[in-house]
Design a protein around this motif. Structure first.
Motif, short mmCIF file in Angstrom:
data_model
loop_
_atom_site.label_atom_id
_atom_site.label_comp_id
_atom_site.label_asym_id
_atom_site.label_seq_id
_atom_site.Cartn_x
_atom_site.Cartn_y
_atom_site.Cartn_z
N MET A 211 50.37 34.87 44.04
CA MET A 211 49.43 35.67 43.26
C MET A 211 48.33 34.72 42.83
N VAL A 212 47.17 34.87 43.41
CA VAL A 212 46.09 33.89 43.26
C VAL A 212 44.91 34.51 42.52
N LEU A 213 44.44 33.80 41.50
CA LEU A 213 43.23 34.20 40.79
C LEU A 213 42.02 33.70 41.57
N LYS A 214 41.25 34.62 42.15
CA LYS A 214 40.10 34.26 42.97
C LYS A 214 38.84 34.02 42.15
N LYS A 215 38.75 34.69 41.01
CA LYS A 215 37.58 34.54 40.14
C LYS A 215 37.99 34.97 38.74
N SER A 216 37.16 34.64 37.76
CA SER A 216 37.49 34.99 36.38
C SER A 216 37.42 36.50 36.18
N ASP B 115 35.63 47.38 33.71
CA ASP B 115 36.66 48.16 34.40
C ASP B 115 37.15 47.43 35.64
N PHE B 116 38.41 47.67 35.99
CA PHE B 116 38.90 47.15 37.26
C PHE B 116 40.00 48.05 37.81
N THR B 117 40.27 47.88 39.09
CA THR B 117 41.28 48.66 39.80
C THR B 117 42.24 47.71 40.49
N ILE B 118 43.54 48.04 40.46
CA ILE B 118 44.53 47.34 41.28
C ILE B 118 44.94 48.29 42.38
N VAL B 119 44.80 47.87 43.62
CA VAL B 119 45.10 48.72 44.77
C VAL B 119 46.00 47.95 45.72
N GLU C 29 56.68 43.89 52.96
CA GLU C 29 55.72 43.11 52.19
C GLU C 29 54.59 44.03 51.74
N ILE C 30 54.16 43.82 50.52
CA ILE C 30 53.13 44.64 49.90
C ILE C 30 52.04 43.73 49.38
N GLN C 31 50.82 44.00 49.74
CA GLN C 31 49.70 43.22 49.23
C GLN C 31 48.92 44.04 48.21
N LEU C 32 48.63 43.41 47.08
CA LEU C 32 47.87 44.05 46.01
C LEU C 32 46.60 43.26 45.76
N GLU C 33 45.53 43.98 45.44
CA GLU C 33 44.26 43.35 45.10
C GLU C 33 43.74 43.93 43.80
N MET C 34 43.24 43.06 42.93
CA MET C 34 42.57 43.50 41.71
C MET C 34 41.07 43.37 41.93
N ILE C 35 40.35 44.48 41.81
CA ILE C 35 38.91 44.49 42.06
C ILE C 35 38.20 44.95 40.79
N GLN C 36 37.33 44.12 40.27
CA GLN C 36 36.61 44.46 39.04
C GLN C 36 35.28 45.10 39.40
N SER C 37 34.98 46.18 38.68
CA SER C 37 33.77 46.95 38.98
C SER C 37 32.53 46.21 38.49
N PRO C 38 31.47 46.14 39.31
CA PRO C 38 30.21 45.54 38.84
C PRO C 38 29.64 46.31 37.66
N GLN C 39 29.11 45.60 36.69
CA GLN C 39 28.55 46.21 35.49
C GLN C 39 27.05 45.93 35.42
N GLU D 26 25.28 45.57 32.79
CA GLU D 26 24.98 44.56 31.78
C GLU D 26 25.51 43.19 32.16
N ASN D 27 26.31 43.11 33.23
CA ASN D 27 26.85 41.83 33.67
C ASN D 27 26.72 41.73 35.18
N PRO D 28 25.55 41.32 35.67
CA PRO D 28 25.31 41.28 37.12
C PRO D 28 26.13 40.22 37.85
N ASN D 29 26.81 39.33 37.10
CA ASN D 29 27.59 38.28 37.74
C ASN D 29 28.91 38.79 38.31
N ILE D 30 29.33 40.01 37.94
CA ILE D 30 30.58 40.57 38.44
C ILE D 30 30.35 41.16 39.82
N SER D 31 31.13 40.74 40.80
CA SER D 31 31.05 41.29 42.15
C SER D 31 32.29 42.13 42.42
N ASN D 32 32.24 42.90 43.50
CA ASN D 32 33.38 43.76 43.82
C ASN D 32 34.37 43.09 44.77
N SER D 33 34.28 41.77 44.91
CA SER D 33 35.27 41.05 45.70
C SER D 33 36.56 40.94 44.88
#
Length: 485
Positions: free
Chosen positions: A203-208, A214-218, A230-240, A242-249
């Motif tokens: 389980m690797v933290l790719k970014k802060s 908001d974010f989604t775990i899929v 085997e099951i792969q899960l990804e946490m994707i944070q929604s771009p905001q 007011e915070n353009p530094n958040i990407s959808n990766s």
């Protein structure tokens, strides 16, 4: 998945499509003991889909209608045959989930209990199981942190960051739901299976992660063996805005391994295979297949031993012997592994059980994470930040009433980059039975933490951890090899 955002007083989930459900976490308020003034608040479950029959609604006394059509938000219908969630006290106790879990795990287990209420006596002949597409198991869960302040507060740590322990718990619950969906029939019924977490490969933290976004775990099943998946899960944070530094990766990527066992005999049972359809699904299947072969090969090598690590062991133990034999001359920038140990003990309570009646694996992961965090904090002298769950092994199930002891230590530090030191922490869980004078290892957890760069700039120094016994040195080598493989 249907999400009604027009009426802020209505929050619910709707499984109208078995293939791509989504669970908004703003609907997952923890159950509280009702006060007299709050008796108007009801939670109801409505069954209206033969494929995956669950709608979860949070009703409010101001609610007048519910939208049930994702294509036309203006279309409203009355929920047919509403069932008060208070009726859960009429369910068999084996279907009751524990009570001390996150809002996400509670809602996921309510969804799973619907399936468990209609088991079928399925044929265990693997030839009778049709292969499934990974998309059939794909499930997502939505956290509306930007608007749901109550939900956000439950996941906030003292430093106003995400509370990773609770998030780890949710990852395990969602992976279990995905595993169950993969093993279900098309009508939502399932054989009497016991699906258990066998391991967490990474389980690797790719970014802060931003606590106010908001974010989604899929996730979905990516690979299937005879009785494991085997099951792969990804946490994707929604771009905001007011915070353009958040990407959808993806912010976090995790890989879980689940094993299916017969609930009566406890033996491994065959499950549905998968048929990857997209290029990404085929790539994930290939990676998982290669990883599975590599793990089997390493396991076989460890059985035979003789891996020629004597020189490496001697090098690791050299400084530890100085501490033992000539402590006054020992390196002041080093510390013995045994001096970093922390532990805690507790009785596993009924409120921490899962729908199978055993202690929820996500709860164990959260408790292990929190002890590992405390261990890293006490060692470094500054609040650490999470980077990875390196590996988790589930050797034995933990039952309600077990006396569990968690022991942790800083296994080793990585100081190649002095500005960004890394702390590798091990946590071992022991099921202790005083009546039988026995203690067995049930789980091993490995975490990696970083240290605040500002603290390093201000003069904080991280010490080197050295083993003092051959057993400790062997553990260090095994983890280093696992990390580099």
């Amino acid at each position: 998945m249907v999400i009604n955002k027009k009426n802020s007083n209505i929050r619910y989930i709707s499984y109208t499509n078995f293939r791509t459900p989504s669970i908004p976490c703003n609907a997952m308020k923890p159950f509280r003991k009702p006060k007299l003034c709050h008796l108007h608040q009801l939670i109801r479950f409505t069954f209206n889909s033969p494929l995956y029959p669950l709608n979860l609604h949070l009703h409010n006394h101001q609610t007048k209608s519910l939208s049930t059509d994702s294509q036309d938000p203006k279309t409203t219908t009355s929920p047919p045959n509403p069932i008060d969630a208070g009726s859960s006290n009429r369910k068999p106790i084996s279907l009751w989930p524990g009570m001390h879990h996150s809002p996400a795990t509670h809602a996921l287990w309510e969804a799973r209990s619907i399936i468990f209420e209609k088991p079928v006596n399925g044929n265990s002949d693997p030839s009778s199981f049709d292969p499934k597409s990974p998309s059939l198991s794909r499930t997502s869960i939505l956290y509306n942190f930007s608007s749901d302040l109550i939900l956000r507060e439950q996941y906030r740590n003292p430093w106003n960051h995400i509370r990773m322990g609770k998030l780890v718990e949710d990852f395990d619950a969602l992976a279990g739901t995905i595993a169950l969906k993969h093993c279900c029939n098309e009508d939502g019924s399932t054989r009497p299976l016991l699906l258990v977490t066998a391991a967490v490969d990474k389980m690797v933290l790719k970014k802060s992660i931003q606590i106010d976004a908001d974010f989604t775990i899929v996730g979905a099943v990516t690979w299937v063996g005879r009785s494991s998946m085997e099951i792969q899960l990804e946490m994707i944070q929604s771009p905001q805005a007011e915070n353009p530094n958040i990407s959808n990766s993806p912010g976090i990527v995790a890989n879980f391994t689940f094993v299916a066992r017969d609930s009566n005999t406890g033996k491994a049972v065959p499950i549905n295979q998968i048929t990857p359809e997209t290029e990404k699904e085929r790539l994930l299947w290939k990676e998982a297949e290669q990883g599975n072969k590599l793990r089997k090969k390493k396991k076989e090598e460890n059985k035979h031993g003789g891996n020629g690590d004597n020189a490496r062991l001697a090098a690791l133990l050299a400084e530890g012997r100085i501490f033992s034999d000539m402590p006054a001359l020992a390196d002041r920038n080093s510390i013995l592994m045994k001096d970093t140990y922390l532990q805690n003990s507790f009785i596993c309570q009924p409120q921490q059980r899962n729908i199978h009646g055993r202690i929820f694996g996500g709860f164990l992961m959260r408790r292990a994470f929190e002890l590992a965090f405390s261990t890293a904090y006490a060692f470094a002298g500054a609040a650490p930040h999470f980077l990875e769950v390196d590996h988790v092994d589930f050797f034995k199930p933990v039952d309600v009433g077990n006396f569990l002891r968690l022991k942790s230590c800083v296994l080793y530090t990585e100081l190649d980059n002095p500005a960004r030191p890394l702390l590798n922490v091990e946590v071992i869980a022991h099921v202790t039975k005083p009546e039988l004078r026995s203690s067995e290892v049930s789980n091993r957890f490995y975490f990696t933490f970083g240290v605040d760069p500002d603290a390093i700039k201000n003069g904080l120094r991280i010490r080197n951890v050295v083993p003092s016994t051959e057993e400790e040195a062997q553990k260090v080598l095994e983890r280093m090899d696992a990390e580099n493989s």
